[in-house]
Design a protein around this motif. Sequence first.
Motif, mmCIF file in Angstrom:
data_model
loop_
_atom_site.group_PDB
_atom_site.id
_atom_site.type_symbol
_atom_site.label_atom_id
_atom_site.label_comp_id
_atom_site.label_asym_id
_atom_site.label_seq_id
_atom_site.Cartn_x
_atom_site.Cartn_y
_atom_site.Cartn_z
ATOM 1 N N SER A 465 0.818 -1.208 0.000
ATOM 2 C CA SER A 465 0.000 0.000 0.000
ATOM 3 C C SER A 465 0.853 1.260 0.000
ATOM 4 O O SER A 465 0.471 2.285 -0.570
ATOM 5 C CB SER A 465 -0.939 -0.005 1.215
ATOM 6 N N LEU A 466 2.022 1.199 0.645
ATOM 7 C CA LEU A 466 2.926 2.349 0.645
ATOM 8 C C LEU A 466 3.495 2.617 -0.746
ATOM 9 O O LEU A 466 3.632 3.769 -1.169
ATOM 10 C CB LEU A 466 4.073 2.115 1.628
ATOM 11 N N LEU A 467 3.835 1.542 -1.457
ATOM 12 C CA LEU A 467 4.345 1.732 -2.814
ATOM 13 C C LEU A 467 3.273 2.369 -3.693
ATOM 14 O O LEU A 467 3.563 3.236 -4.531
ATOM 15 C CB LEU A 467 4.783 0.386 -3.415
ATOM 16 N N PRO A 473 9.702 3.626 -6.259
ATOM 17 C CA PRO A 473 10.146 2.723 -7.327
ATOM 18 C C PRO A 473 10.859 1.472 -6.836
ATOM 19 O O PRO A 473 11.783 0.967 -7.497
ATOM 20 C CB PRO A 473 11.079 3.608 -8.145
ATOM 21 N N VAL A 474 10.461 0.950 -5.683
ATOM 22 C CA VAL A 474 11.060 -0.283 -5.164
ATOM 23 C C VAL A 474 10.668 -1.447 -6.076
ATOM 24 O O VAL A 474 9.506 -1.586 -6.472
ATOM 25 C CB VAL A 474 10.576 -0.554 -3.723
ATOM 26 N N LYS A 475 11.639 -2.284 -6.401
ATOM 27 C CA LYS A 475 11.389 -3.474 -7.213
ATOM 28 C C LYS A 475 11.430 -4.699 -6.301
ATOM 29 O O LYS A 475 12.418 -4.926 -5.593
ATOM 30 C CB LYS A 475 12.426 -3.628 -8.324
ATOM 31 N N ILE A 476 10.365 -5.477 -6.329
ATOM 32 C CA ILE A 476 10.265 -6.677 -5.493
ATOM 33 C C ILE A 476 10.480 -7.898 -6.372
ATOM 34 O O ILE A 476 9.761 -8.085 -7.362
ATOM 35 C CB ILE A 476 8.900 -6.761 -4.811
ATOM 36 N N ASP A 518 -2.624 -1.608 -7.702
ATOM 37 C CA ASP A 518 -2.270 -0.795 -8.876
ATOM 38 C C ASP A 518 -0.761 -0.735 -9.089
ATOM 39 O O ASP A 518 -0.195 0.295 -9.461
ATOM 40 C CB ASP A 518 -2.836 0.629 -8.755
ATOM 41 N N ILE A 519 -0.097 -1.863 -8.850
ATOM 42 C CA ILE A 519 1.342 -1.988 -9.046
ATOM 43 C C ILE A 519 1.593 -2.968 -10.181
ATOM 44 O O ILE A 519 0.892 -3.985 -10.306
ATOM 45 C CB ILE A 519 2.022 -2.473 -7.742
#
Length: 575
Positions: A465-467, A473-476, A518-519
């Motif tokens: 939710s924070l992203l 732009p953190v990539k998981i 929405d990611i």
Amino acid sequence: MSTKLKNKEQETSEKPKELSGSSMLIEALAQEGVDVIFGYPGGAILPTYDEIYKTGIHHVLARHEQGAIHAAEGYARVSGKPGVCIVTSGPGATNVITGIADAMIDSLPLVVITGQVATTVIGTDAFQEADIIGITMPITKHNYQVRSVEEFPRIIKEAFHIATTGRPGPVLIDLPKDVSLATGIFDYETEVNLPGYQPTLVPNRLQIRKVVDAVTKAKRPIILAGAGVLHGKASEELLSYVEATKIPVVNTLLGLGGFPGDHDLFLGMGGMHGTYTANMAIYESDLLISIGARFDDRLTGNLAHFAPNARVVHIDIDPAEIGKNIKTEIPVVGDAKLAVQMLLEEQEKMGDTADWCAKLQGMKQEYPLWYKEDGETIKPQNLIELIHEVTNGEAIVTTDVGQHQMWSAQFYRFNKPNRWVTSGGLGTMGFGFPAAIGAQFAEPESPVIAVIGDAGFQMTAQELSLLQELNLPVKIVIVNNASLGMVRQWQQLFHGERYSNSLFPVQPNFVKLADAYDIKGMRVDQLSDLKGALKEMLAHPGPVLMDIRVAKEENVYPMISPGKGQHQMEGVKPL
């Protein structure tokens, strides 16, 4: 305006102000240079959150207190500045316990502020009351409960001083609600006066000369560089010292990045899943110089076989670590940066390490890290190698604990300090993803990749939710083997392949989960698609979640099994 009048006005403006306890906290954070707070509000801490609203200080609302504390850890690890976390009393406070313990054992500077019920009802089992002082005493560097608003400025200043000096660590301030509402004089100019807390920074020159003499005489010296090199900002000094003395370097898990991973004299990570060369170098050494490492059991293996023929030098800012696990012949208490600078100053004659270095270089060539490719099946080691390739080794990489952590440590070569953020001593699942959020705040322009197991990700997945909210732009990258990978490996090797509660026959659709926030979500099953997908991930300007389906039964090797020594590694294969 005359100079005299101007000075008089400055004096007036600099007089101590009368503020509420909550206002004092916000003012102190500003004076300490705090640029972001991670937290979660609740009843007992509401006066402080009211001040946050009024002042507009940058606050990041995690979706769980565990996410807030791990984000503060990631921020501290990358920035070198103290991470600040604010939560409420009772369950808010107890939800940050794991993160505090994690920061304590990994020496991360945190200032944690917990709300507390009013002083008038402390001890009555009031609503949302918990004895957070008693609970956190063993897992904080220090903790405070504020009993009067008059002492609050001193406590805040001391908390930041203690958290960031000597061996870094977490400090907790428990703030009762009535104290946060009370008013008093805010005087933040007083110097810290803690007679019982005086960390030794400058090493003893005589001890430094003993190290110099030992180096001159040694034929098979090794430097073991731990996280203390990073905390002490001693990476450049260590590189200069190594290039002057030609002493090979082994990193601990948390020390990775403190010495360039592509340097000729770097032997790799030591310990249970370290390289064969690193462990054999320690085992065969005649001089072991430890800088900022604490000789934990995952590094040493069976103590009877750890560096059995070596004189041990232990340089550490925490004297309690010296001699705790390994007998030390030359103790050096002090700051790592100053210690290495002094070694450089004193070391005039170098030892002859040419034959030793040649032997170790041959060993590196003959016994590299390896894995067996299997058609289109994605091997996790190959995944980490490709992440390194497409990022040019420049990314900040965060992990939880387990197989994906070890593969990342082995196959992502860290050439710069503070690019590696992992839970070392406590081994905390759920750490890596929120830590990546904190790391991104610490370095907004740097690529941040959270390499996470499919199990650990689900422990803090709500922070997606924070992203979504902040478009971070953190990539998981989920290393998905549908299991608790390291648990499964140990059950296979040591428990007769009885996979008790370690396999996940049913999993969420991670791509749909990303879509719900929405990611951008991606799933990769085939090796031939992997490199292109990773490039697409990096090119996307916002957050991305990748579900990478890897070989389910791949194990981490090499490995030192429990009870074995460093020279008894399994899974070692000559080239």
